[in-house]
Design a protein around this motif. Sequence first.
Motif, mmCIF file in Angstrom:
data_model
loop_
_atom_site.group_PDB
_atom_site.id
_atom_site.type_symbol
_atom_site.label_atom_id
_atom_site.label_comp_id
_atom_site.label_asym_id
_atom_site.label_seq_id
_atom_site.Cartn_x
_atom_site.Cartn_y
_atom_site.Cartn_z
ATOM 1 N N ALA A 95 44.047 52.891 21.644
ATOM 2 C CA ALA A 95 43.344 51.997 22.559
ATOM 3 C C ALA A 95 42.369 51.102 21.789
ATOM 4 O O ALA A 95 42.264 49.904 22.068
ATOM 5 C CB ALA A 95 42.605 52.797 23.619
ATOM 6 N N ARG A 96 41.680 51.673 20.823
ATOM 7 C CA ARG A 96 40.747 50.859 20.027
ATOM 8 C C ARG A 96 41.510 49.824 19.197
ATOM 9 O O ARG A 96 41.033 48.715 19.005
ATOM 10 C CB ARG A 96 39.896 51.742 19.126
ATOM 11 N N GLU A 97 42.703 50.195 18.687
ATOM 12 C CA GLU A 97 43.516 49.237 17.944
ATOM 13 C C GLU A 97 43.942 48.065 18.829
ATOM 14 O O GLU A 97 44.089 46.949 18.363
ATOM 15 C CB GLU A 97 44.762 49.918 17.371
ATOM 16 N N LEU A 98 44.133 48.329 20.106
ATOM 17 C CA LEU A 98 44.522 47.275 21.041
ATOM 18 C C LEU A 98 43.327 46.478 21.554
ATOM 19 O O LEU A 98 43.500 45.542 22.334
ATOM 20 C CB LEU A 98 45.285 47.885 22.222
ATOM 21 N N GLY A 99 42.110 46.861 21.156
ATOM 22 C CA GLY A 99 40.928 46.124 21.557
ATOM 23 C C GLY A 99 40.298 46.633 22.843
ATOM 24 O O GLY A 99 39.455 45.955 23.410
ATOM 25 N N MET A 100 40.681 47.800 23.294
ATOM 26 C CA MET A 100 40.092 48.352 24.515
ATOM 27 C C MET A 100 38.760 49.018 24.179
ATOM 28 O O MET A 100 38.538 49.451 23.052
ATOM 29 C CB MET A 100 41.037 49.374 25.138
ATOM 30 N N VAL A 101 37.895 49.075 25.167
ATOM 31 C CA VAL A 101 36.594 49.721 25.006
ATOM 32 C C VAL A 101 36.452 50.782 26.084
ATOM 33 O O VAL A 101 37.080 50.701 27.143
ATOM 34 C CB VAL A 101 35.439 48.688 25.108
ATOM 35 N N ALA A 122 31.699 47.626 31.108
ATOM 36 C CA ALA A 122 32.072 48.287 29.863
ATOM 37 C C ALA A 122 31.701 47.387 28.696
ATOM 38 O O ALA A 122 31.957 46.190 28.712
ATOM 39 C CB ALA A 122 33.567 48.571 29.839
ATOM 40 N N THR A 123 31.089 47.986 27.699
ATOM 41 C CA THR A 123 30.704 47.214 26.522
ATOM 42 C C THR A 123 31.330 47.848 25.296
ATOM 43 O O THR A 123 31.539 49.055 25.226
ATOM 44 C CB THR A 123 29.176 47.194 26.354
ATOM 45 N N ALA A 124 31.602 47.034 24.334
ATOM 46 C CA ALA A 124 32.211 47.525 23.098
ATOM 47 C C ALA A 124 31.135 48.124 22.215
ATOM 48 O O ALA A 124 30.015 47.618 22.158
ATOM 49 C CB ALA A 124 32.910 46.388 22.374
ATOM 50 N N PRO A 125 31.449 49.202 21.516
ATOM 51 C CA PRO A 125 30.460 49.754 20.586
ATOM 52 C C PRO A 125 30.291 48.801 19.407
ATOM 53 O O PRO A 125 31.145 47.959 19.155
ATOM 54 C CB PRO A 125 31.088 51.076 20.154
ATOM 55 N N PRO A 126 29.203 48.931 18.681
ATOM 56 C CA PRO A 126 29.011 48.027 17.547
ATOM 57 C C PRO A 126 30.127 48.249 16.523
ATOM 58 O O PRO A 126 30.572 49.369 16.311
ATOM 59 C CB PRO A 126 27.647 48.428 16.980
ATOM 60 N N PRO A 127 30.597 47.159 15.929
ATOM 61 C CA PRO A 127 31.686 47.317 14.956
ATOM 62 C C PRO A 127 31.201 48.050 13.718
ATOM 63 O O PRO A 127 30.047 47.951 13.337
ATOM 64 C CB PRO A 127 32.090 45.881 14.629
ATOM 65 N N SER A 128 32.097 48.790 13.110
ATOM 66 C CA SER A 128 31.710 49.502 11.888
ATOM 67 C C SER A 128 31.546 48.483 10.770
ATOM 68 O O SER A 128 32.307 47.514 10.681
ATOM 69 C CB SER A 128 32.774 50.535 11.533
ATOM 70 N N ALA A 169 30.436 40.899 23.053
ATOM 71 C CA ALA A 169 31.075 42.198 23.100
ATOM 72 C C ALA A 169 30.579 43.097 21.982
ATOM 73 O O ALA A 169 30.822 44.290 21.998
ATOM 74 C CB ALA A 169 32.597 42.047 22.990
ATOM 75 N N THR A 170 29.858 42.557 21.020
ATOM 76 C CA THR A 170 29.422 43.368 19.891
ATOM 77 C C THR A 170 28.044 43.960 20.102
ATOM 78 O O THR A 170 27.666 44.883 19.402
ATOM 79 C CB THR A 170 29.410 42.522 18.603
ATOM 80 N N THR A 171 27.279 43.475 21.053
ATOM 81 C CA THR A 171 25.952 44.037 21.292
ATOM 82 C C THR A 171 26.006 44.899 22.534
ATOM 83 O O THR A 171 26.251 44.424 23.633
ATOM 84 C CB THR A 171 24.910 42.907 21.478
ATOM 85 N N PRO A 172 25.819 46.192 22.387
ATOM 86 C CA PRO A 172 25.875 47.071 23.552
ATOM 87 C C PRO A 172 24.608 46.953 24.387
ATOM 88 O O PRO A 172 23.537 46.641 23.898
ATOM 89 C CB PRO A 172 26.006 48.468 22.924
#
Length: 191
Positions: A95-101, A122-128, A169-172
């Motif tokens: 799911a994360r590979e497909l861009g889902m959060v 739903a918000t995306a977690p900060p990118p590694s 989407a990068t700032t939770p």
Amino acid sequence: MSKPAAPLKGRAARLARLMPSTGPSTAARTPFVLLVVLLLGGGLITLLLLNSALNEGSFRLSELKRDTTELTDEQQALQRDVDSRSQPDALEKRARELGMVPGGSPAFLNPDGTVRGKPTEATAPPPSPSPTPSPSASTDPDAPAAGPSASGASAGPSGSPSPSGSVSATTPDPAAAPAAENSPPPTSPGR
């Protein structure tokens, strides 16, 4: 008491001389012997045909058993593949590979039409953090700095622009993060 047989006279004597009556005739045995030989030969041929049919069926049965074993092995391998791909960790990775959060806290509709719960976005977690920047990004001095673009659209985890241009989407959202961690996972109806 008994009289000896009288000698035959005339025509009967001549017939007795032509056909002696010393025992049963061999001409009467010939059809019986032929019948017995035909029955034994027919039985032997029938037995051979039956034996060959049984052997053919045996070969077919062993072939079908081998095919069944191969198909069972293939089915078990496919089932193992499905089981490994349906584990929660594998599903989350895909799911994360497909861009889902991960989803926020869900809201439910009651039978009377009222909403129970407060839905959150739903918000995306900060990118590694990436260990090294790519060389192509640092070679162009006129390129804009990493971060949101000038138009306001931000890139999602897959690199594509997010559907809403105003929310990054990068700032939770700090208020939504604890609620999402403490809320039970969403369930589908009928489970």
